[in-house]
Design a protein around this motif. Structure first.
Motif, PDB file in Angstrom:
ATOM      1  N   ALA A  31       0.829  -1.211   0.000  1.00 49.95           N
ATOM      2  CA  ALA A  31       0.000   0.000   0.000  1.00 49.95           C
ATOM      3  C   ALA A  31       0.859   1.255   0.000  1.00 49.95           C
ATOM      4  O   ALA A  31       1.802   1.380   0.778  1.00 49.95           O
ATOM      5  N   ASP A  32       0.521   2.157  -0.902  1.00 49.78           N
ATOM      6  CA  ASP A  32       1.175   3.479  -0.917  1.00 49.78           C
ATOM      7  C   ASP A  32       0.219   4.443  -0.209  1.00 49.78           C
ATOM      8  O   ASP A  32      -0.689   4.991  -0.819  1.00 49.78           O
ATOM      9  N   ASP A  33       0.450   4.624   1.098  1.00 48.69           N
ATOM     10  CA  ASP A  33      -0.451   5.466   1.904  1.00 48.69           C
ATOM     11  C   ASP A  33      -0.033   6.934   1.899  1.00 48.69           C
ATOM     12  O   ASP A  33      -0.594   7.720   2.661  1.00 48.69           O
ATOM     13  N   GLY A  34       0.950   7.265   1.095  1.00 46.21           N
ATOM     14  CA  GLY A  34       1.379   8.665   1.000  1.00 46.21           C
ATOM     15  C   GLY A  34       2.428   9.001   2.051  1.00 46.21           C
ATOM     16  O   GLY A  34       2.613   8.269   3.022  1.00 46.21           O
ATOM     17  N   PRO A  35       3.128  10.127   1.838  1.00 46.03           N
ATOM     18  CA  PRO A  35       4.169  10.520   2.787  1.00 46.03           C
ATOM     19  C   PRO A  35       3.556  10.819   4.158  1.00 46.03           C
ATOM     20  O   PRO A  35       2.441  11.334   4.216  1.00 46.03           O
ATOM     21  N   ALA A  36       4.274  10.467   5.208  1.00 44.44           N
ATOM     22  CA  ALA A  36       3.788  10.741   6.567  1.00 44.44           C
ATOM     23  C   ALA A  36       4.904  11.406   7.352  1.00 44.44           C
ATOM     24  O   ALA A  36       6.037  10.924   7.308  1.00 44.44           O
ATOM     25  N   PRO A  37       4.597  12.501   8.053  1.00 45.39           N
ATOM     26  CA  PRO A  37       5.651  13.247   8.755  1.00 45.39           C
ATOM     27  C   PRO A  37       6.463  12.368   9.716  1.00 45.39           C
ATOM     28  O   PRO A  37       7.677  12.523   9.833  1.00 45.39           O
ATOM     29  N   ALA A  38       5.812  11.416  10.382  1.00 44.50           N
ATOM     30  CA  ALA A  38       6.549  10.577  11.338  1.00 44.50           C
ATOM     31  C   ALA A  38       7.067   9.300  10.686  1.00 44.50           C
ATOM     32  O   ALA A  38       7.553   8.406  11.368  1.00 44.50           O
ATOM     33  N   GLY A  39       6.966   9.206   9.369  1.00 43.28           N
ATOM     34  CA  GLY A  39       7.408   8.002   8.668  1.00 43.28           C
ATOM     35  C   GLY A  39       6.216   7.129   8.334  1.00 43.28           C
ATOM     36  O   GLY A  39       5.245   7.066   9.082  1.00 43.28           O
ATOM     37  N   ARG A  40       6.296   6.453   7.165  1.00 40.97           N
ATOM     38  CA  ARG A  40       5.207   5.542   6.777  1.00 40.97           C
ATOM     39  C   ARG A  40       5.178   4.378   7.768  1.00 40.97           C
ATOM     40  O   ARG A  40       6.228   3.968   8.262  1.00 40.97           O
ATOM     41  N   ALA A  41       3.952   3.835   7.982  1.00 39.53           N
ATOM     42  CA  ALA A  41       3.835   2.767   8.975  1.00 39.53           C
ATOM     43  C   ALA A  41       4.139   1.396   8.374  1.00 39.53           C
ATOM     44  O   ALA A  41       4.541   0.486   9.086  1.00 39.53           O
ATOM     45  N   ASN A  42       3.955   1.233   7.043  1.00 39.18           N
ATOM     46  CA  ASN A  42       3.994  -0.130   6.486  1.00 39.18           C
ATOM     47  C   ASN A  42       5.290  -0.477   5.766  1.00 39.18           C
ATOM     48  O   ASN A  42       5.500  -1.625   5.407  1.00 39.18           O
TER      49      ASN A  42
END
Ligand SMILES: Cc1cc2nc3c(=O)[nH]c(=O)nc-3n(C[C@H](O)[C@H](O)[C@H](O)COP(=O)(O)OP(=O)(O)OC[C@H]3O[C@@H](n4cnc5c(N)ncnc54)[C@H](O)[C@@H]3O)c2cc1C
Length: 411
Positions: A31-42
């Motif tokens: 899954a590409d859940d998009g950029p996340a400030p704290a880092g992607r979870a997956n």
């Protein structure tokens, strides 16, 4: 995404991601859940540090196996071995890299001559094609210096089969902007999507697949209308024969008995993973991100490479209590060694790619004089010879390689 270049930052991210590296990774990694400030979870987002050698595959594998069973972490471990596999494969077929560069330069020259091509290239790289997903990724790549693996596959496929642009221009666009831009993983993955790596087997991006695996993005699933309906594999006349590997053995204290300098570069920016058996009298840092491409290298990729080497120099100087000195592009190396009163230089292996292209011309003369000691980690020495053809040759030997390199810590 955390873009701090220090080893401490890399180890923090590794520790943060570790609980997800087992079955959760296997189930959710596509899954590409998009950029996340704290880092992607997956996914781990460790690739920039791995590429820069701030963190090694060994560090990552040991940490993962310290927390997960080999079975639970099978998928993640395999992905880490894909990186080693690609490096070993390119090392045995350096002409693939040389031909990529020649083809890229021809394609860049063709852009200059053809206004239509130039327009299509500008629309693609500026994210103005009208294909929403593609345009989002084109901007995300430049804004963050990273793309999710699935996004890289879809992007490359749309570039080649829908937009009909030269794959080498796409590979160059990635190399100029990815913080983890890697000659082996990038060139060979683009060739894989195009149907050149696994001959006749290309990768087709499909709108339903993109929508499914981007549904978790904050803006919702990405649309991708008007994609090519088939992906006729590209072909090439040349067969790339395999060249015999000539890998250095383990470096022993006796190899570094005389005062020596340690070179840190784009792909080996930190001393800890090198486990040197003796202390250098001088640390030399040589970051050459501009050698990635004749075009402009993006600020994030440039900063990451330079920052990793600068931090690595500071850490090594502090650890060994010795001076650190930058080796600037175009500056001759021998006087720099002479000034410090050292004759030998320990060089972390320069794999096929721009790092080697940028540094080897100066080092070759010293090597001919027997003044270069090359360092190659055991994991690469054990794995590269297996990277003869497809990944399967490596995949089936992963357990043996891990045992041979004493990478255990299994529960
Ligand atoms: C067209 C294309 C271009 C690519 N270019 C690069 C590149 O320039 N540099 C690069 O490091 N990777 C490249 N990859 C491989 C892969 O996309 C990235 O390594 C991965 O997305 C990095 O994100 P991560 O650290 O979150 O990966 P994770 O999923 O967390 O994986 C952990 C580590 O395993 C390695 N890895 C994972 N997947 C792959 C893979 N498919 N191939 C090789 N190694 C892998 C990486 O070192 C990664 O950091 C490319 C893939 C494609 C399809």
């Amino acid at each position: 995404m955390n873009v701090k270049t220090t080893r401490a930052a890399a180890l923090d991210r590794l520790a943060q991601f570790l609980p997800a590296a087992g079955r959760r990774y296997a189930e959710t990694r596509n899954a590409d859940d998009g950029p996340a400030p704290a880092g992607r979870a997956n996914v781990s987002e460790l690739s920039p540090w791995l590429h820069a050698g701030v963190l090694t595959e060994r560090d990552v594998l040991e940490a993962v196996l310290g927390q997960h069973s080999p079975r639970a972490a099978e998928k993640f471990i395999a992905e880490v071995f894909w990186r080693i596999y690609f490096k070993g494969y390119l090392e045995q077929r350096p002409a693939v890299w040389d031909d990529y560069k020649a083809g890229r330069d021809d394609a860049l020259a063709a852009l200059e001559r053809n206004a239509g091509l130039q327009k299509a290239y500008a629309e693609a790289t500026e994210g103005r094609t009208g294909i929403e997903a593609f345009d989002v990724w084109a901007r995300e790549l430049q804004d963050t210096g990273y793309l999710h693996n699935h996004a890289r596959m879809w992007f490359a496929s749309i570039w080649i089969f829908t937009l009909k642009l030269d794959w080498r221009l796409g590979a160059d666009f990635f190399l100029r902007h990815l913080m983890d831009g890697d000659a082996a993983s990038n060139t060979l993955s683009w060739r894989w999507v195009a149907g050149l790596h696994t001959k006749g087997k290309s990768y087709l991006a499909r709108a339903d697949n993109i929508a499914r695996y981007t549904a978790g993005r904050p803006e919702g699933a990405l649309a991708a209308r008007g994609l090519a309906e088939d992906a006729e594999p590209l072909s090439e006349a040349k067969e790339y024969g395999r060249q015999k590997l000539d890998l250095p053995g383990a470096v022993l204290a006796k190899d570094l008995a005389e005062p020596f300098a340690l070179l840190l570069h784009d792909e080996a920016a930190h001393h800890v993973p090198l486990a040197l058996p003796a202390s250098p009298a001088l640390v030399i840092g040589a970051a050459r991100p501009a050698a990635r491409s004749p075009g402009m290298v993006g600020a994030l990729a440039d900063d990451f490479a330079k920052g990793a080497v600068a931090n690595g120099m500071a850490d090594a100087a502090a650890a060994f209590g010795c001076p650190a000195r930058e080796w600037r592009d175009g500056e001759p190396l021998a006087p720099l060694l002479a000034d410090a009163g050292v004759t030998r230089i320990a060089v972390p292996y320069l794999p096929t790619g721009w790092t080697r292209d940028g540094l080897w011309p100066d080092l070759a003369e010293l090597a001919a004089q027997g003044r270069v000691v090359t360092i190659l980690p055991e994991l690469e020495r054990a794995t590269w010879p297996l990277a003869k053809a497809g990944f399967f040759g490596v995949a089936k030997a992963i357990d043996d390689v891990l045992a041979q390199c004493a990478i255990t810590g299994l529960k």
